[in-house]
Design a protein around this motif. Structure first.
Motif, PDB file in Angstrom:
ATOM      1  N   ASP A   1       0.799  -1.384  -0.025  1.00  0.00           N
ATOM      2  CA  ASP A   1      -0.116   0.017  -0.004  1.00  0.00           C
ATOM      3  C   ASP A   1       0.877   1.130  -0.016  1.00  0.00           C
ATOM      4  O   ASP A   1       0.366   2.373   0.073  1.00  0.00           O
ATOM      5  CB  ASP A   1      -0.957   0.179   1.227  1.00  0.00           C
ATOM      6  N   HIS A   2       2.182   0.872   0.088  1.00  0.00           N
ATOM      7  CA  HIS A   2       2.841   2.444  -0.024  1.00  0.00           C
ATOM      8  C   HIS A   2       4.543   2.016  -0.298  1.00  0.00           C
ATOM      9  O   HIS A   2       4.672   0.879  -0.489  1.00  0.00           O
ATOM     10  CB  HIS A   2       3.055   3.025   1.518  1.00  0.00           C
TER      11      HIS A   2
ATOM     12  N   GLN B   1       7.515   8.703   2.440  1.00  0.00           N
ATOM     13  CA  GLN B   1       6.701   7.554   2.498  1.00  0.00           C
ATOM     14  C   GLN B   1       5.598   8.008   1.536  1.00  0.00           C
ATOM     15  O   GLN B   1       4.791   8.812   1.726  1.00  0.00           O
ATOM     16  CB  GLN B   1       6.041   7.178   3.932  1.00  0.00           C
TER      17      GLN B   1
ATOM     18  N   LYS C   1       2.012   6.878  -0.413  1.00  0.00           N
ATOM     19  CA  LYS C   1       0.902   6.127  -0.220  1.00  0.00           C
ATOM     20  C   LYS C   1       0.259   5.984  -1.938  1.00  0.00           C
ATOM     21  O   LYS C   1       0.208   7.004  -2.638  1.00  0.00           O
ATOM     22  CB  LYS C   1      -0.272   6.544   0.639  1.00  0.00           C
ATOM     23  N   ARG C   2       0.154   4.792  -1.996  1.00  0.00           N
ATOM     24  CA  ARG C   2      -0.522   4.491  -3.426  1.00  0.00           C
ATOM     25  C   ARG C   2      -1.982   5.170  -3.295  1.00  0.00           C
ATOM     26  O   ARG C   2      -2.598   5.283  -2.518  1.00  0.00           O
ATOM     27  CB  ARG C   2      -0.569   3.206  -3.984  1.00  0.00           C
TER      28      ARG C   2
END
Length: 683
Positions: A352-353, A383, A385-386
């Protein structure tokens, strides 16, 4: 081996997801594994158990059961949907709503014409398998409780359904229930609890085997509906059952992490009276065994501890062969780490990231093996995030550290990085050809991006600040539709090598934008490859551990490669059970080829003789302690080291220091919140 300064990176906090379901295709020898995050993995058991394909997960897509129909793969989950997967484009092909609430189980008849699913509302729903889709056919008689498990009879139109406190037998053509088999509850305090029949198996002689939450494996006569025998195998749950193809062996997986084997044998010299006898108990897992497969020669199990374990049955295989060794697959057979070797940056891929880290520095000096003092600690810079619900399937960081790209099955993202100010800017205008990608790779000078798409095509785009421009699509002459899983660009920007899961290796001329040559197809899938910056030779390592060196100039195998194949690789090298995942070269010594897998780091010195059958490969510490004269007698090309644990990535930076990314195999249950650790699977 002591010529590199090594960065031992241990801050990649990657944790595989638990295994929820498995299905084995005996015709193609492919094992499908579903994980708790919705991801699917395909292992080729005929090719040294290589993980040849991965279909990324999606938020909310929890797969509860898997089923093969020929070469087609279906799944069902607690979201109430049935999904068929596109195994060429590595994505869900379509999804069908069953309209019965959460689906607990899915199974197909032997003919592959019908799918049956067990639903929360008490219905067994039948779907007809058509050429390009499935179509609802009918409901069987509705029951009061949820349908937890299903099993077709191998030849008759009968289905056994495991429920709460009972097993129902249905006639698939009439839709009516023909028998009701009441399952005994536990003893003592557990007698008041409902028993969940987690798994059932319908055998050819109409025997039904069940595993339940009271820890029992029960044998039933499906013709009369009577209980024949009960085996109490655990105080907890029997969660999974698997039967061998000849129906002479049965496996039961428990919530204690054990797998119990039963065999249909005679208890005495009278061969006529056979019975199901408990013969072996395997303890290969620390927690629940959620899925089981019984192949002709091995027990395949998976569960909450995330490991896929292949344990050979020694009475079915020849001893002291590669097939007789137990395997534990804990980490993916693909890289989740990208390295900007010119900038000293690392990109870690999670579902997810993404995380971007800067390596630490040391100005100390010491002897080989010393731990140097750290002047600047590693630092997490970004970081990211998608976007959307789809999990990340691939990512890449440019060598200069100025570009970052990632893709899901439905979208593609490209970002411009500013290392000085630690800023990130999304590139808004992307070519239409960059819709999604299976693999990503930047050129050595960071001026181009290569993205593998459908049909083994590779899209080439030029990177111009602050946008990118479509240049060309590279297409193989074979017309293969299998996905490209390896991309490798040469340092001089002249060549791009690609490998797909059909074992095809293509090399493209990036100056002319056309196919340069096709490497002869070898029967094992490539797992790692790279083009030598000095010689222009392509080094390819395959899943069966074979190594080939191909001259791109002369379009033939090199003399060193021919000599290696003629003499043969060392037995200890061939017995390794994890594939090589990366190939690199030492700029200071063109004869050095650097390889690594999950547990081993190796330098092949092509200037030295190949090891004979008596040579020791894992002997670096021993050689170091020998006198120089004795050490010379034992020298050979393969210099191997196994002092690392769970190697996820090894990269050579521009300053010739090695980045070694390690990950200790942690207990997944220890990372869960206490209420989750203490909670049993909901009944």
């Amino acid at each position: 081996m002591g010529e590199f300064k090594v960065h031992r990176v241990r801050f990649f906090d990657y944790m595989p997801a638990a295994i929820r379901a498995m299905a084995f295709n005996r015709r193609t020898e492919r094992l499908a594994v579903a994980r708790a995050d919705g991801a699917l993995e395909l292992f080729n058991f005929a090719d040294n158990y290589f993980q040849e394909k991965v279909i990324p997960g999606q938020d909310g897509r929890a797969v509860e059961a898997l089923c093969w129909v020929g070469r087609r793969l279906f799944s069902a989950g607690l979201n109430g949907e049935i999904t068929e997967y596109d195994l060429e484009n590595l994505r869900p092909r379509y999804t069908v709503e069953a309209y019965g609430g959460p689906i607990w189980t899915i199974t197909a008849n032997v003919q592959g014409t019908l799918l049956a699913v067990g639903c929360e509302d008490g219905t067994v729903k039948m779907f007809e398998v058509l050429e390009d889709r499935i179509q609802f056919q009918r409901n069987l008689d509705r029951q009061k409780g949820r349908i937890i498990s299903l099993s077709w009879h191998p030849s008759a139109p009968l289905i056994a359904a495991g429920m709460m406190d009972m097993i129902r037998i249905f006639h698939a053509e009439t839709g009516h229930a023909t028998h009701r088999l009441l399952v005994e509850r536990g003893v003592g305090a557990s007698k008041s609890k409902e028993v969940v029949v987690w798994s059932v198996a319908f055998l050819s002689d109409h025997t039904i085997v069940s595993g339940d939450s009271a820890g029992k494996v029960q044998i039933w006569d499906g013709l009369t509906g009577t209980l024949v025998r009960t085996h109490l195998v655990t105080k907890w749950d029997v969660l999974a059952l698997a039967v061998s193809q000849d129906e002479s062996s049965l496996l039961a997986g428990t919530s204690e992490g054990t797998v119990v084997q039963f065999q249909f044998i005679s208890a005495n010299l009278d061969q006529q009276n056979k019975d199901w006898v408990r013969t072996r108990t395997f303890k290969n897992h620390s927690h629940d065994v959620r899925a089981l497969v019984h192949t002709d020669t091995a027990v395949v199990s998976g569960g909450m501890d995330t490991q896929l374990v292949v344990r050979p049955l020694l009475d079915k295989v020849e001893k002291n062969t590669q097939e007789s060794a137990m395997r534990r697959v804990a980490f993916p057979h693909r890289s989740l780490v990208s390295c900007a070797k010119k900038a000293g940056l690392l990109l870690f891929q999670f579902p997810d990231h993404l995380e971007l880290w800067r390596l630490g520095e040391s100005d100390g000096h010491g002897h080989p093996g010393d731990s140097l003092p750290v002047k600047r600690k590693p630092e997490k810079l970004i970081q990211l995030k998608r976007k959307g619900e789809d999990h990340i399937c691939c990512s890449a960081l440019s060598p200069c550290g100025g570009w970052l790209a990632y893709s899901t099955v439905t979208g593609f993202r490209l970002y411009r990085l500013q290392n000085n100010s630690i800023s990130i800017t999304k590139v808004s205008k992307l070519p239409k050809a960059l819709r999604s990608a299976h693999q990503l790779c930047f050129s050595a000078d960071s001026s181009r991006l290569f993205a593998s798409s459908s049909n083994s095509w590779v899209v080439v785009v030029a990177l111009n600040q602050p946008e990118c421009k479509y240049l060309h699509t590279l297409k193989p002459e074979s017309g293969s539709r299998e996905p490209v899983h390896l991309l490798s660009a040469s340092e001089d920007g002249k060549w791009l090598a690609t490998a797909n899961t059909a074992c095809e290796v293509q090399v493209y001329d990036l100056r002319r934008m056309k196919l340069h040559c096709s490497v002869p197809v070898y029967g094992s899938c490539p797992t790692a490859m790279a083009v030598h910056p000095a010689t222009g030779n392509l080094v390819v390592v395959h899943a069966d551990q074979q190594i080939f060196e191909y001259s791109l100039l002369h379009k033939e195998y090199t003399e060193w490669s021919r000599r290696l194949q003629k003499q043969g690789l060392h037995a200890l090298w061939l017995e390794r059970d994890t594939p090589v995942t990366h190939v690199a070269f030492n700029p200071q010594n063109p004869a050095h080829v650097i390889l690594h897998d999950t547990f081993m780091f190796c330098i092949i010195d092509q200037s030295l003789p190949l090891p004979d059958a008596r040579a020791r490969l894992f002997n670096q510490m021993v050689l170091k302690s020998l006198p120089e004269a004795t050490r010379t007698l034992h020298r050979h090309a393969f210099k191997m080291c196994k002092s690392f644990q769970n190697l996820l990535c090894v990269r050579l930076l521009e300053d010739l220091s090695l980045v070694v990314v390690e990950r200790p195999l942690l207990d997944i249950m220890a990372q869960l919140p206490a209420p989750v650790r203490q909670k049993k699977f909901a009944t």
